[in-house]
Scaffold this motif. Structure first.
Motif, short mmCIF file in Angstrom:
data_model
loop_
_atom_site.label_atom_id
_atom_site.label_comp_id
_atom_site.label_asym_id
_atom_site.label_seq_id
_atom_site.Cartn_x
_atom_site.Cartn_y
_atom_site.Cartn_z
N LEU A 285 -1.90 -10.10 -12.17
CA LEU A 285 -2.73 -9.22 -11.36
C LEU A 285 -2.36 -9.32 -9.89
O LEU A 285 -2.27 -8.31 -9.18
CB LEU A 285 -4.21 -9.57 -11.54
N LEU A 286 -2.13 -10.55 -9.42
CA LEU A 286 -1.75 -10.77 -8.02
C LEU A 286 -0.47 -10.02 -7.67
O LEU A 286 -0.41 -9.33 -6.64
CB LEU A 286 -1.57 -12.27 -7.78
N LEU A 287 0.54 -10.13 -8.51
CA LEU A 287 1.81 -9.47 -8.24
C LEU A 287 1.68 -7.95 -8.31
O LEU A 287 2.33 -7.23 -7.56
CB LEU A 287 2.87 -9.96 -9.22
N GLN A 288 0.81 -7.49 -9.20
CA GLN A 288 0.60 -6.04 -9.29
C GLN A 288 -0.07 -5.52 -8.02
O GLN A 288 0.29 -4.44 -7.52
CB GLN A 288 -0.28 -5.73 -10.51
N LEU A 289 -1.00 -6.27 -7.48
CA LEU A 289 -1.66 -5.85 -6.24
C LEU A 289 -0.68 -5.86 -5.07
O LEU A 289 -0.73 -4.98 -4.21
CB LEU A 289 -2.84 -6.77 -5.93
N LEU A 290 0.20 -6.84 -5.04
CA LEU A 290 1.12 -6.98 -3.92
C LEU A 290 2.32 -6.04 -4.00
O LEU A 290 2.81 -5.57 -2.96
CB LEU A 290 1.63 -8.43 -3.84
N PHE A 291 2.81 -5.77 -5.23
CA PHE A 291 4.06 -5.02 -5.35
C PHE A 291 4.00 -3.87 -6.35
O PHE A 291 5.04 -3.29 -6.68
CB PHE A 291 5.19 -5.97 -5.75
N GLY A 292 2.82 -3.54 -6.84
CA GLY A 292 2.70 -2.39 -7.74
C GLY A 292 3.04 -1.09 -7.03
O GLY A 292 3.11 -1.03 -5.80
N MET A 293 3.23 -0.03 -7.78
CA MET A 293 3.74 1.23 -7.22
C MET A 293 2.79 1.89 -6.23
O MET A 293 3.21 2.77 -5.47
CB MET A 293 4.08 2.20 -8.35
N THR A 294 1.53 1.49 -6.21
CA THR A 294 0.59 2.06 -5.23
C THR A 294 0.34 1.12 -4.06
O THR A 294 -0.45 1.44 -3.17
CB THR A 294 -0.75 2.39 -5.91
N SER A 295 1.00 -0.04 -4.05
CA SER A 295 0.77 -1.00 -2.98
C SER A 295 1.50 -0.58 -1.71
O SER A 295 2.51 0.12 -1.74
CB SER A 295 1.26 -2.39 -3.41
N LYS A 356 -12.20 -4.07 -4.34
CA LYS A 356 -11.97 -2.74 -4.90
C LYS A 356 -10.63 -2.66 -5.62
O LYS A 356 -10.56 -2.18 -6.75
CB LYS A 356 -12.03 -1.69 -3.78
N ASN A 357 -9.58 -3.13 -4.96
CA ASN A 357 -8.26 -3.08 -5.59
C ASN A 357 -8.19 -3.96 -6.84
O ASN A 357 -7.55 -3.59 -7.84
CB ASN A 357 -7.19 -3.52 -4.59
N LEU A 358 -8.82 -5.13 -6.77
CA LEU A 358 -8.82 -6.01 -7.93
C LEU A 358 -9.54 -5.37 -9.11
O LEU A 358 -9.06 -5.44 -10.25
CB LEU A 358 -9.48 -7.35 -7.58
N ALA A 359 -10.67 -4.72 -8.85
CA ALA A 359 -11.42 -4.06 -9.92
C ALA A 359 -10.58 -2.97 -10.58
O ALA A 359 -10.56 -2.85 -11.82
CB ALA A 359 -12.71 -3.47 -9.36
N LEU A 360 -9.87 -2.19 -9.76
CA LEU A 360 -9.02 -1.14 -10.31
C LEU A 360 -7.86 -1.73 -11.11
O LEU A 360 -7.51 -1.22 -12.18
CB LEU A 360 -8.48 -0.26 -9.17
N ALA A 361 -7.26 -2.80 -10.60
CA ALA A 361 -6.13 -3.44 -11.30
C ALA A 361 -6.58 -4.03 -12.63
O ALA A 361 -5.85 -3.96 -13.63
CB ALA A 361 -5.53 -4.53 -10.41
N LYS A 362 -7.77 -4.58 -12.66
CA LYS A 362 -8.30 -5.14 -13.90
C LYS A 362 -8.55 -4.05 -14.94
O LYS A 362 -8.21 -4.21 -16.12
CB LYS A 362 -9.59 -5.93 -13.61
N LYS A 363 -9.11 -2.93 -14.50
CA LYS A 363 -9.34 -1.82 -15.42
C LYS A 363 -8.03 -1.28 -15.98
O LYS A 363 -7.90 -0.97 -17.16
CB LYS A 363 -10.10 -0.70 -14.71
N LYS A 364 -7.03 -1.18 -15.11
CA LYS A 364 -5.72 -0.70 -15.54
C LYS A 364 -5.09 -1.65 -16.54
O LYS A 364 -4.53 -1.22 -17.55
CB LYS A 364 -4.81 -0.53 -14.33
N MET A 365 -5.20 -2.95 -16.28
CA MET A 365 -4.63 -3.94 -17.19
C MET A 365 -5.32 -3.93 -18.54
O MET A 365 -4.68 -4.02 -19.60
CB MET A 365 -4.71 -5.33 -16.56
#
Length: 432
Positions: A285-295, A356-365
């Motif tokens: 999740l951390l890496l997705q928040l830092l380097f995901g396509m919407t980051s 907010k970003n974490l909540a969205l990333a969790k839902k996506k995962m």
């Protein structure tokens, strides 16, 4: 036989550890016509130094022997196992990773016959010096093919930087030189040590009657004799941050440079199954928040032309190692590596790490996870390769939901360290 129901995803898993130690997991899927079976041993390419079963001293076997053994098990004295599966309407295959070797089949008919074939051929080794020597040329060609693959060389380049002493940096298939040293006796030594049922698991998913199938497998194993179970003793070198090679490069016949940054996990991971899965998922999740396509980090690099669609990152966690890597084709490899490292080291103050970003990333995962559960292959491979004690793949949604921002920042602080970073580059060969 233990029965575990997961009401949130409407799945029921049947498990049993047989008297010989084999763990059997059955997952009925009544709405599928296909059945998929995966027979896995906890033995991979990094297991090249160990105490053979029945002995007392450590030995060192040639690199690539786990992969070599996988190839040879399909060849019997009178037939090729692939042909037998084909006659029974099944497709079959196998693969070797750093820590596992798995044999598989999928079919819609003759399921019991194919399960019997899967178990029996893996538990009936047949090696001769003649057949072993014949295989060496075939595997040597496979090794050379991967040596000509720039992405493969990039990946193992960063592994060599992060793990210069650990066998993780050695190609899964070994080297042309190392496989020349393999003998039939070596294969039998590795087989009898690592292919004991107590070091293996069988996962079957698809259309089945779990009670009948478990009885069938139970009877199959009861008819075979195995030596007394022994705990396998493996040896891996102890490495510290001081052993990390900070930077290295090679030249290959490519059009554009390639760059990769590695981040080696320096702390031991949690022993508890639930906490281990939580740790792994949190870093993902951390890496997705830092380097995901919407980051912001990704968009800045992409919009400036520093990266293109070849950019990727992943996190790997298994016994004796864990690390993250970030790679891309780029015209500015050094700048790319510096940017990734800079973004990692400033992760603690990144505005991306918010509720907010974490909540969205969790839902996506969770959504991606639930979608993946429609794949029989995905379920079997995840169950067989990822052991989390009593915590399973089906607990992942609960694990994801349990991750809070404070824990994510704790993981970021402990995992991302400047002394754990490394860079590797592949430049175009100007002489070609």
């Amino acid at each position: 036989m233990k029965k575990q129901h997961y009401p949130s995803i409407n799945e029921t898993l049947y498990t049993e550890v047989l008297p010989n130690g084999l763990e059997v997991m059955l997952l009925p899927k009544s709405d599928f016509h296909k059945t998929y079976g995966l027979f896995t041993t906890n033995y991979g390419s990094i297991d090249n130094e160990f105490v053979p079963i029945g002995e007392e001293d450590f030995i060192r076997v040639p690199d690539g022997i786990a992969h070599f053994l996988e190839h040879k098990l399909f060849e019997k004295e009178t037939e090729d196992v692939f042909q037998r599966f084909g006659k029974q309407g099944a497709s079959s295959n196998a693969f070797t990773s750093f820590t596992r070797t798995s044999y598989l089949f999928s079919s819609t008919d003759y399921v019991y016959k194919n399960i019997e074939t899967l178990i029996d051929f893996v538990q009936d080794p047949y090696f001769t010096e003649e057949s072993v020597n014949k295989e060496k040329g075939i595997i040597a060609q496979e090794i050379q093919m991967y040596q000509d693959d720039p992405n493969w060389r990039l990946y193992f380049g960063i592994l060599n930087n992060m793990y210069p002493n650990h066998p993780l940096h050695i190609d899964i298939a070994g080297t042309v030189k190392s496989i020349e040293e393999i003998t039939a006796e070596d294969l039998y030594t590795c087989y009898h040590t690592f292919y004991h049922p107590s070091n293996m698991n069988l996962f079957v998913v698809g259309k089945m009657d779990p009670e009948e199938l478990m009885a069938f497998i139970r009877n199959n194993q009861a008819e075979k004799d195995f030596v007394k179970t022994e705990a396998i003793k493996r040896h891996f070198p102890i490495e510290t941050a001081k052993d990390i090679i900070k930077e290295d490069s090679i030249q290959l016949s490519i059009n554009r440079p390639k760059a990769i940054v590695g981040l080696k996990g320096l702390d031991t991971v949690p022993e508890d199954g639930y906490e281990r899965l939580k740790y792994q998922t949190s870093i993902q999740l951390l890496l997705q928040l830092l380097f995901g396509m919407t980051s912001t980090n990704y968009l800045t690099m992409y919009n400036s032309g520093l990266i293109d669609d070849s950019f990727s990152f992943e996190f790997s966690l298994d016994r004796s190692f864990h690390f993250a890597d970030f790679s891309s084709d780029t015209n500015e490899p050094e700048r790319f590596a510096n940017q990734i490292i800079n973004d990692l080291l400033k992760a603690g103050s990144s505005p991306e790490l918010n509720q907010k970003n974490l909540a969205l990333a969790k839902k996506k995962m969770i959504g991606k996870h639930l979608q993946s559960l429609d794949s029989l292959e995905y379920i079997a491979n995840q169950f067989s390769s990822s052991k989390f004690g009593n915590t399973t793949l089906f607990d992942l949604s609960d694990v994801i939901n349990s991750i809070e921002l404070d824990y994510l920042k704790y993981v970021q602080e402990t995992f991302i360290r400047p002394e754990a970073l490394s860079r590797f580059f592949i430049y175009p060969d100007e002489n070609q």
